[in-house]
Design a protein around this motif. Sequence first.
Motif, short mmCIF file in Angstrom:
data_model
loop_
_atom_site.label_atom_id
_atom_site.label_comp_id
_atom_site.label_asym_id
_atom_site.label_seq_id
_atom_site.Cartn_x
_atom_site.Cartn_y
_atom_site.Cartn_z
N ASN A 28 0.86 -1.18 0.00
CA ASN A 28 0.00 0.00 0.00
C ASN A 28 0.89 1.23 0.00
O ASN A 28 1.71 1.39 0.91
N LEU A 29 0.73 2.09 -0.98
CA LEU A 29 1.56 3.30 -1.06
C LEU A 29 0.94 4.39 -0.19
O LEU A 29 -0.14 4.91 -0.49
N LYS A 30 1.60 4.72 0.90
CA LYS A 30 1.08 5.71 1.86
C LYS A 30 1.11 7.11 1.28
O LYS A 30 0.23 7.93 1.56
N GLY A 31 2.14 7.40 0.52
CA GLY A 31 2.28 8.73 -0.06
C GLY A 31 3.70 8.94 -0.52
O GLY A 31 4.58 8.11 -0.28
N ILE A 32 3.91 10.07 -1.20
CA ILE A 32 5.24 10.42 -1.70
C ILE A 32 5.52 11.86 -1.30
O ILE A 32 4.71 12.75 -1.55
N ALA A 33 6.67 12.08 -0.65
CA ALA A 33 7.11 13.43 -0.29
C ALA A 33 8.38 13.72 -1.08
O ALA A 33 9.35 12.96 -1.00
N LYS A 34 8.37 14.80 -1.83
CA LYS A 34 9.53 15.07 -2.67
C LYS A 34 9.99 16.51 -2.52
O LYS A 34 9.20 17.41 -2.22
N ALA A 35 11.29 16.68 -2.73
CA ALA A 35 11.90 18.00 -2.65
C ALA A 35 12.76 18.22 -3.87
O ALA A 35 13.53 17.32 -4.26
N GLN A 36 12.67 19.40 -4.47
CA GLN A 36 13.63 19.73 -5.52
C GLN A 36 14.88 20.27 -4.82
O GLN A 36 14.82 21.29 -4.12
N LEU A 37 15.98 19.55 -4.98
CA LEU A 37 17.24 19.86 -4.29
C LEU A 37 17.00 19.89 -2.78
O LEU A 37 16.39 18.98 -2.23
N ALA A 38 17.47 20.91 -2.07
CA ALA A 38 17.30 20.93 -0.62
C ALA A 38 15.83 21.16 -0.27
O ALA A 38 15.18 22.01 -0.90
N PRO A 39 15.29 20.42 0.69
CA PRO A 39 13.88 20.58 1.02
C PRO A 39 13.56 21.95 1.63
O PRO A 39 14.32 22.45 2.46
N ASP A 40 12.45 22.53 1.19
CA ASP A 40 11.93 23.73 1.86
C ASP A 40 11.01 23.27 3.00
O ASP A 40 10.83 22.07 3.23
N SER A 41 10.43 24.22 3.70
CA SER A 41 9.64 23.85 4.88
C SER A 41 8.43 23.00 4.49
O SER A 41 8.05 22.08 5.22
N GLN A 42 7.86 23.27 3.33
CA GLN A 42 6.70 22.47 2.89
C GLN A 42 7.12 21.02 2.65
O GLN A 42 6.40 20.08 3.04
N ALA A 43 8.26 20.84 2.01
CA ALA A 43 8.74 19.47 1.75
C ALA A 43 9.01 18.73 3.05
O ALA A 43 8.72 17.53 3.18
N LEU A 44 9.57 19.43 4.03
CA LEU A 44 9.82 18.80 5.33
C LEU A 44 8.50 18.40 5.99
O LEU A 44 8.39 17.32 6.58
#
Length: 130
Positions: free
Chosen positions: A106-122
Amino acid sequence: MKTAIVYSSTTGNTEQLANAIKEAAPDAYFSTADVADPSEVLSAELILLGSPAMGAEQLEDSMEEFFSGIEGQISGKTIGLFGSYDWGDGQMLSDWGERVKAAGANLKGIAKAQLAPDSQALEDAKALLN
Ligand SMILES: Cc1cc2nc3c(=O)[nH]c(=O)nc-3n(C[C@H](O)[C@H](O)[C@H](O)COP(=O)(O)O)c2cc1C
């Protein structure tokens, strides 16, 4: 609930996502992919895996080796993915998600960041725990 967090990172960007998740789940099993224990990971109810996009939309080598080692045993598991990319719009992570689903997890979700993560990606990475 047991959580396992396993990641690889070449310049620290995916590592920042992993560390943010770890801070929110201090009791989780936490390891880099090169030394992760598959049995610890497979005994977790929630498995969170992280990798940068490498090659041409490939997993980083040590995560590819780790993930392909457990891929046949993740059916029915809940898995969330996170990672960093640059020019590929996170295609590697979408492809990885399809691989997870094809393996019966079951795929819970995907969190991605372009290069260094910003606060939203974190925040997105930490939300994989919810
Ligand atoms: C050899 C190499 C291959 C890469 N291949 C891709 C790629 O296929 N797609 C992409 O979006 N980014 C690619 N990147 C960019 C990395 O994914 C990006 O720099 C990322 O932030 C690295 O994360 P890390 O610090 O966790 O290793 C590549 C970078 C390197 C050095």
